[in-house]
Design an enzyme around this catalytic site. Structure first.
Site, short mmCIF file in Angstrom:
data_model
loop_
_atom_site.label_atom_id
_atom_site.label_comp_id
_atom_site.label_asym_id
_atom_site.label_seq_id
_atom_site.Cartn_x
_atom_site.Cartn_y
_atom_site.Cartn_z
N VAL A 66 0.81 -1.21 0.00
CA VAL A 66 0.00 0.00 0.00
C VAL A 66 0.84 1.27 0.00
CG1 VAL A 66 -0.21 0.27 2.50
CG2 VAL A 66 -2.09 0.99 1.04
N TYR A 67 2.12 1.20 0.35
CA TYR A 67 2.94 2.40 0.42
C TYR A 67 3.13 3.00 -0.97
CZ TYR A 67 4.28 0.93 5.16
OH TYR A 67 4.27 0.55 6.48
N SER A 68 2.69 4.23 -1.12
CA SER A 68 2.70 4.90 -2.42
C SER A 68 2.04 4.03 -3.49
CB SER A 68 4.11 5.28 -2.84
OG SER A 68 4.58 6.36 -2.07
N ILE A 69 1.07 3.24 -3.04
CA ILE A 69 0.29 2.36 -3.93
C ILE A 69 1.24 1.49 -4.77
CG2 ILE A 69 -1.77 2.26 -5.38
CD1 ILE A 69 -2.23 5.20 -4.76
N GLY A 70 2.22 0.91 -4.10
CA GLY A 70 3.13 -0.03 -4.74
C GLY A 70 4.47 0.53 -5.15
#
Length: 335
Positions: A66-70
């Protein structure tokens, strides 16, 4: 750098883990219910911190789908390819948070886990994850479905070990009990919120981890930077202004936190140390803590974190740091 076993496993990790939440700009615009990732660093600005961590002996890196959407995974994967040997490192990533706005773009269903494992492997540029972590407890998916799927990932070779993050102690023990009863791979680590401003984990979770041989890798050991500076110094950074999760995390505890922060800064001044070093030294002296997850967006963040490994606290100093703590409610987003 010092290295210790992660829980009861034979795998050794550095006593400092580099958290990669700040690295990589998202490639898509976050949707309304997502955290705002616009404060993160570009890949060019992120890579020097990963490289410096390697130079300091860090072998443990934490990220999440989920961090920076991948994009955090992708940035970490490319940096490892360029600066290190994959098999010499321990890579942890997580699953559960929303990565797409559709109904199956989050959670711990079999569909979501299997899909997200393959996506994480692709972005990281590797064929296995050393430590695969469930980011939060999923109240909408049968626990047995989640645990069996995770065990299948270990049997397939895509994951080496399994971990969990931020849940109640009864939930964690129930999961471990089900894993043991069914012959499934058990959790070996707990990534929980634990620092001088939030010590509720000492009541049950840390005792559970100690008795069950589970490694503890606290997230936000400096309380989103609040333990790294005087109370009056609020940095005018983009993250400070836009990190909505951090704002929710501390919005209910201002009166409880200020005395502790003031005490950290007073004692740090007496010792001639940066407040961050003192706060990390306190955490590292806890026998149950394996490796705090430290974020770094300035060079001295890493330097201070590693230096804290050599900072020893007297029993009197520990009492000074702990005596002003008052009980807290579980923060928003905890479980």
């Amino acid at each position: 750098m010092n290295y210790v076993k992660l829980g009861n496993t034979g795998m050794r990790v550095s006593r400092i883990c580099l958290g990669c939440m700040s690295y990589g700009k998202p490639k898509v615009e976050p949707w309304p219910d997502m955290l705002n990732w616009l404060w993160t660093l570009t890949e060019a600005d992120s890579r020097p911190f990963i490289q410096r961590a390697l130079e300091l002996g860090v072998n443990f890196f934490d990220t999440a789908n989920v961090y920076s959407i991948g994009e955090s995974e992708a940035v970490l994967g490319r940096a490892i390819r360029d600066f290190a040997r994959r098999d010499e490192l321990v890579i942890a990533t997580k699953v559960n948070g929303p990565v797409r706005p559709d109904v199956n773009g989050r959670g711990l269903s079999r569909k979501a886990i299997l899909t997200e494992m393959d996506n994480s492997l692709r972005r990281l540029g590797t064929d296995y994850i050393d430590l695969y972590i469930i980011h939060r407890f999923d109240y909408e998916t049968p626990l047995e479905e989640t645990l069996e799927t995770l065990s299948d990932l270990v049997r397939s070779g895509k994951a080496r070990y399994l971990g969990a993050s931020s849940m109640f102690a009864w939930q964690f023990m129930k999961a471990i009990g089900l894993q043991r009863a069914n012959g499934w791979t058990t959790f070996v680590s707990m990534q929980n919120y634990y620092n001088l401003l939030y010590r509720e984990e000492e009541r049950e979770m840390l005792r559970l981890c100690q008795t069950e041989g589970v490694g503890v890798t606290p997230w936000s050991p400096l309380a989103r930077g609040r333990l790294a500076r005087p109370w009056s110094e609020e940095p005018p950074t983009n993250r400070a202004q836009t990190d909505s999760f951090a704002q929710k995390l501390f919005s209910q505890s201002v009166d409880l936190d200020k005395p502790v922060i003031d005490r950290v800064n007073e004692l740090a001044k007496q010792r001639g140390l940066a407040p961050a070093r003192l706060a990390l030294a306190w955490l590292l002296h806890k026998p149950v803590v394996t490796s705090p997850i430290v974020g770094a967006t300035k060079t001295h963040h890493l330097e201070d974190a590693v230096a804290a490994l050599s900072d020893h606290l007297s029993p009197e100093e520990v009492v000074q740091l702990e005596e002003l703590y008052q009980p807290h409610a579980a923060p928003v987003g905890f479980a």
